[in-house]
Structure formats: C-alpha cells, structure tokens
Write a protein that holds these residues in place. Structure first.
Motif, PDB file in Angstrom:
ATOM      1  N   LYS A  45     -16.243 -63.643   1.742  1.00 35.67           N
ATOM      2  CA  LYS A  45     -15.343 -64.559   2.994  1.00 35.67           C
ATOM      3  C   LYS A  45     -17.261 -65.553   3.339  1.00 35.67           C
ATOM      4  CE  LYS A  45     -11.041 -63.621   4.104  1.00 35.67           C
ATOM      5  NZ  LYS A  45     -10.241 -63.903   4.997  1.00 35.67           N
ATOM      6  N   LYS A  46     -18.295 -65.384   2.737  1.00 34.28           N
ATOM      7  CA  LYS A  46     -19.071 -65.431   3.172  1.00 34.28           C
ATOM      8  C   LYS A  46     -19.438 -67.147   3.110  1.00 34.28           C
ATOM      9  CE  LYS A  46     -21.787 -63.799  -0.397  1.00 34.28           C
ATOM     10  NZ  LYS A  46     -23.315 -62.835  -0.436  1.00 34.28           N
ATOM     11  N   VAL A  47     -17.954 -67.389   1.529  1.00 33.46           N
ATOM     12  CA  VAL A  47     -18.344 -68.745   1.321  1.00 33.46           C
ATOM     13  C   VAL A  47     -16.621 -69.388   1.101  1.00 33.46           C
ATOM     14  CG1 VAL A  47     -19.876 -68.981  -0.212  1.00 33.46           C
ATOM     15  CG2 VAL A  47     -18.075 -67.737  -0.633  1.00 33.46           C
ATOM     16  N   SER A  48     -16.772 -70.583   0.991  1.00 35.52           N
ATOM     17  CA  SER A  48     -14.937 -71.027   1.326  1.00 35.52           C
ATOM     18  C   SER A  48     -14.332 -71.221  -0.089  1.00 35.52           C
ATOM     19  CB  SER A  48     -15.365 -72.110   1.979  1.00 35.52           C
ATOM     20  OG  SER A  48     -13.922 -72.964   1.706  1.00 35.52           O
ATOM     21  N   PHE A  49     -13.487 -71.260  -0.403  1.00 33.82           N
ATOM     22  CA  PHE A  49     -12.185 -71.100  -1.448  1.00 33.82           C
ATOM     23  C   PHE A  49     -11.666 -72.994  -1.569  1.00 33.82           C
ATOM     24  CE2 PHE A  49     -13.973 -67.523  -2.476  1.00 33.82           C
ATOM     25  CZ  PHE A  49     -14.786 -67.504  -3.399  1.00 33.82           C
TER      26      PHE A  49
ATOM     27  N   LYS B 173     -18.818 -79.077   3.663  1.00 34.20           N
ATOM     28  CA  LYS B 173     -17.660 -79.921   4.150  1.00 34.20           C
ATOM     29  C   LYS B 173     -17.003 -78.542   5.253  1.00 34.20           C
ATOM     30  CE  LYS B 173     -14.048 -82.659   3.461  1.00 34.20           C
ATOM     31  NZ  LYS B 173     -13.101 -83.472   2.418  1.00 34.20           N
ATOM     32  N   PHE B 174     -16.583 -77.180   4.426  1.00 36.21           N
ATOM     33  CA  PHE B 174     -16.083 -76.501   4.663  1.00 36.21           C
ATOM     34  C   PHE B 174     -16.703 -75.161   5.618  1.00 36.21           C
ATOM     35  CE2 PHE B 174     -13.070 -77.653   0.863  1.00 36.21           C
ATOM     36  CZ  PHE B 174     -12.785 -78.610   1.882  1.00 36.21           C
ATOM     37  N   ALA B 175     -16.540 -74.827   6.696  1.00 37.37           N
ATOM     38  CA  ALA B 175     -16.968 -73.381   7.165  1.00 37.37           C
ATOM     39  C   ALA B 175     -16.620 -72.436   6.747  1.00 37.37           C
ATOM     40  CB  ALA B 175     -16.234 -73.487   8.633  1.00 37.37           C
ATOM     41  N   ALA B 176     -17.843 -71.580   7.009  1.00 38.13           N
ATOM     42  CA  ALA B 176     -17.566 -70.501   5.797  1.00 38.13           C
ATOM     43  C   ALA B 176     -16.420 -69.357   7.301  1.00 38.13           C
ATOM     44  CB  ALA B 176     -18.756 -69.599   5.543  1.00 38.13           C
ATOM     45  N   PRO B 177     -15.688 -69.113   6.147  1.00 41.44           N
ATOM     46  CA  PRO B 177     -14.252 -67.995   6.879  1.00 41.44           C
ATOM     47  C   PRO B 177     -14.882 -65.971   7.569  1.00 41.44           C
ATOM     48  CG  PRO B 177     -13.784 -67.506   5.063  1.00 41.44           C
ATOM     49  CD  PRO B 177     -14.720 -68.875   4.755  1.00 41.44           C
ATOM     50  N   ASP B 178     -15.563 -65.986   6.967  1.00 43.69           N
ATOM     51  CA  ASP B 178     -16.986 -65.086   7.984  1.00 43.69           C
ATOM     52  C   ASP B 178     -17.623 -65.340   8.671  1.00 43.69           C
ATOM     53  OD1 ASP B 178     -19.449 -65.716   6.380  1.00 43.69           O
ATOM     54  OD2 ASP B 178     -19.992 -64.116   6.044  1.00 43.69           O
TER      55      ASP B 178
END
Length: 339
Positions: free
Chosen positions: A218-222, A110-115
């Motif tokens: 940041k390769k995943v989203s929290f 659902k969310f994009a990864a920050p990196d």
C-alpha cells in the motif's frame, strides 16, 4: 741678524689628461692626489660624489652625512598596476561567465498512496501516472514506461510500465543533465476485509459474507490496474463433502472477469464467499479453493500476470451443521439455528 735664503720653487708641470690611464695611479702618488693634479680639484669632487651615490644606490650602502641618495628607477606602470592609478583594479575586472547550474527534477504522483506515503515518492505501482517537473525546460527520456521521450518542456507526464522495473528519468538542459530513479512495483498480496455477513435462514446449513479485496503493497497505488480471480478445481476434499459431492460439483467458477482496482488499492467490486443448502445428515468435512488472481494495467489486453500469493477459500462443516468459511484472512462462522 739672520737672513734666510729661499729655495726657488720647482716648476709644476701638468700632465695632459689624455696621458693618464683612468683608474691607474702613478707609482708613489695617492690616486686622488694624482687626479687632482691631472683634472683639477672640482672635477675630482664631482667624480667622487657620482661614484659614491652610484655605489650606494646599487649596493644598498648606508649614506653618510652630506651624501646624496640616488633615486631608484621608476617602476614600469604596465608591469605594476598599483603604480598606475589608471590601471584597472582586480575588482573592476569584468566577471567571468558563470557555469550554468545543473537542472533538478521533482516528481508528483497522480494518486496518493493508501498508506500516506508522500506523492513525491520514487516507488510507484504498475501503470501509475507521475508528473516530473524540471528547474528548466529541456529534453526528457525514460528507460521504460510511456512516453519514452519528450523533445522539450519543463514538465514530463509519464505512465509507469505494466511490469515491475527500475526506471531512470533523465532531463537534459543544454550540456547539463539530471536523473531520477523510479522503482515500479506489482501487486504481491491480497487481503480481504469483511463488509457484512449474509443471512441464510434458520434451519439451513451454510454461511456467507461479502468482502473487499485490498491489494498490497500500500505504499504505492494500483489505481490504474484491474484484477480477476481465475476459476479452478477444489482441493483438500474430505469427510462430508467427499461423501456428498463430486469434484466437478465443488469446482470454483469465478467468472474470470477483470474488475478495476481503486486508487486506495481496494477492489471496486465486493467478493462473495458463501456455501449453503447442504443436506443433512452432517459430519465433519472440508474442501478448499486455492484461487489464482491475475492483474493487468487497465489499458492492457490479455490474461494478465499472476499475483504471487494466491488466495485460499476454505469451507468447513461439523456434525452439528455449523459452517465456517475463511477467505483472504476474512472469515464468517454460522450455526444452523441462526438466521
């Protein structure tokens, strides 16, 4: 004048055919001549032709001039499809039912990864939401997270568990199945980014800054997680601060309140790191706050789980009243003469 006396011709006696053993010649007689005498010339000729053709046909002997070949036996049309024009050819046989291809699974977070890692990634943060799509509808199961199972459908809306885990997503379509491995990650580190310096006022010792916490990796989203600082005592108290303050006065009071983390792994609330109003005379001194931070999925309850790497806020002053504060890699330094 000579005269010749002719000898009377001997009377030929024909031996009945029944008295002759077939295939056996009488002594002193050529077998063919014997047959000619017993069954006649024409019968012998026919017999020879038949025998010659039969031997040639069966043994593959080369036929001589005037010999008649024996027709080869006709092939059984049922045994040899080529001999029967009505027999179905191989390509005319009905196709066998093809075995259904195994299903496949694709995923999208659902969310994009920050990196910038693609949303098809198989590493996700705790509480992340993922949509799995199958090449065909079927039964879905997950070894962890919610829901654990879904009876049917081409899509599976899944939320990662609230703790690190290795999860297997499975799609069953009839007797065929497909799986996808997902790795669930927790926050492991906090890095602070300063957003501004806080003015104190000339003539007053102190320093301050606002900063935003960034949660890693940041390769995943929290984006479905919240975090909080935990209050605690000061450590490494010496010099100026040990002389002028008690340990209780230097205690860190964070408020112990969870604040939401945004999709890009930034805290939704700015942190304040500030020390001011300290009286003169000044001398070198330090104290630290080693701050535990806890995280939890937004839908969870309780005190959460400790993020492994703690955040240290260090305060330092010198004899001129210049103060420096560092926190989570961000820092601010201010002289007493500055605003």
């Amino acid at each position: 004048m000579h005269t010749f006396a002719q000898k009377p011709k001997a009377t030929q006696q024909t031996t009945p055919a029944s008295s002759t053993v077939p295939g056996r010649a009488q002594s002193g007689l050529n077998p063919i001549h014997h047959l000619q005498r017993t069954i006649g010339n024409q019968a012998v000729q026919r017999l020879l032709e038949v025998n010659s053709a039969d031997v040639t046909g069966r043994r593959g002997l080369k036929l001589g001039k005037g010999d008649k070949p024996v027709d080869a036996p006709k092939a059984d049309p049922k045994a040899d499809p080529k001999a029967d024009p009505k027999a179905p050819k191989a390509k005319d046989k009905p196709d066998e039912p093809k075995k259904p291809a195994p299903p496949t699974i694709t995923s999208e977070t659902k969310f994009a990864a920050p990196d910038g890692t693609a949303r098809t990634r198989t590493e996700v943060g705790v509480g992340e939401m993922v949509t799995f799509t199958g090449s065909a509808g079927g039964k879905w199961t997950a070894t962890s997270g919610k829901p654990a199972t879904q009876a049917s459908g081409p899509k599976f809306e899944w939320t990662a568990p609230d703790r690190a885990n290795d999860v297997t997503i499975k799609l069953e379509v009839g007797k065929e199945s497909a799986t996808m491995k997902m790795k669930v990650l927790e926050p492991t580190e906090i890095v602070g980014v300063k957003t501004r310096n806080i003015p104190i006022g000339a003539g007053t010792a102190g320093a301050g800054m606002n900063l935003i916490f960034n949660y890693f990796p940041k390769k995943v989203s929290f984006g479905n997680v919240q975090a909080k600082e935990v209050s605690g005592p000061a450590t490494n108290i010496n010099g100026y601060f040990k002389k002028n303050f008690t340990a209780d006065e230097l205690k860190h009071n964070s408020g112990d309140t969870f604040t939401p983390i945004k999709e890009n792994n930034e805290d939704s609330v700015q942190d304040l790191a500030q020390e001011s109003g300290d009286p003169a005379p000044f001398e070198d001194g330090t104290y630290d706050w080693v701050v535990p931070n806890h995280f939890e999925v937004k839908t969870a309850a309780g005190d959460g789980k400790l993020i492994p790497k703690k955040v240290t806020q260090a305060i330092k002053i010198d004899a001129a009243g210049t103060m420096k504060i560092t926190k989570a890699t961000a820092s601010v330094e201010r002289k007493i003469t500055e605003a």
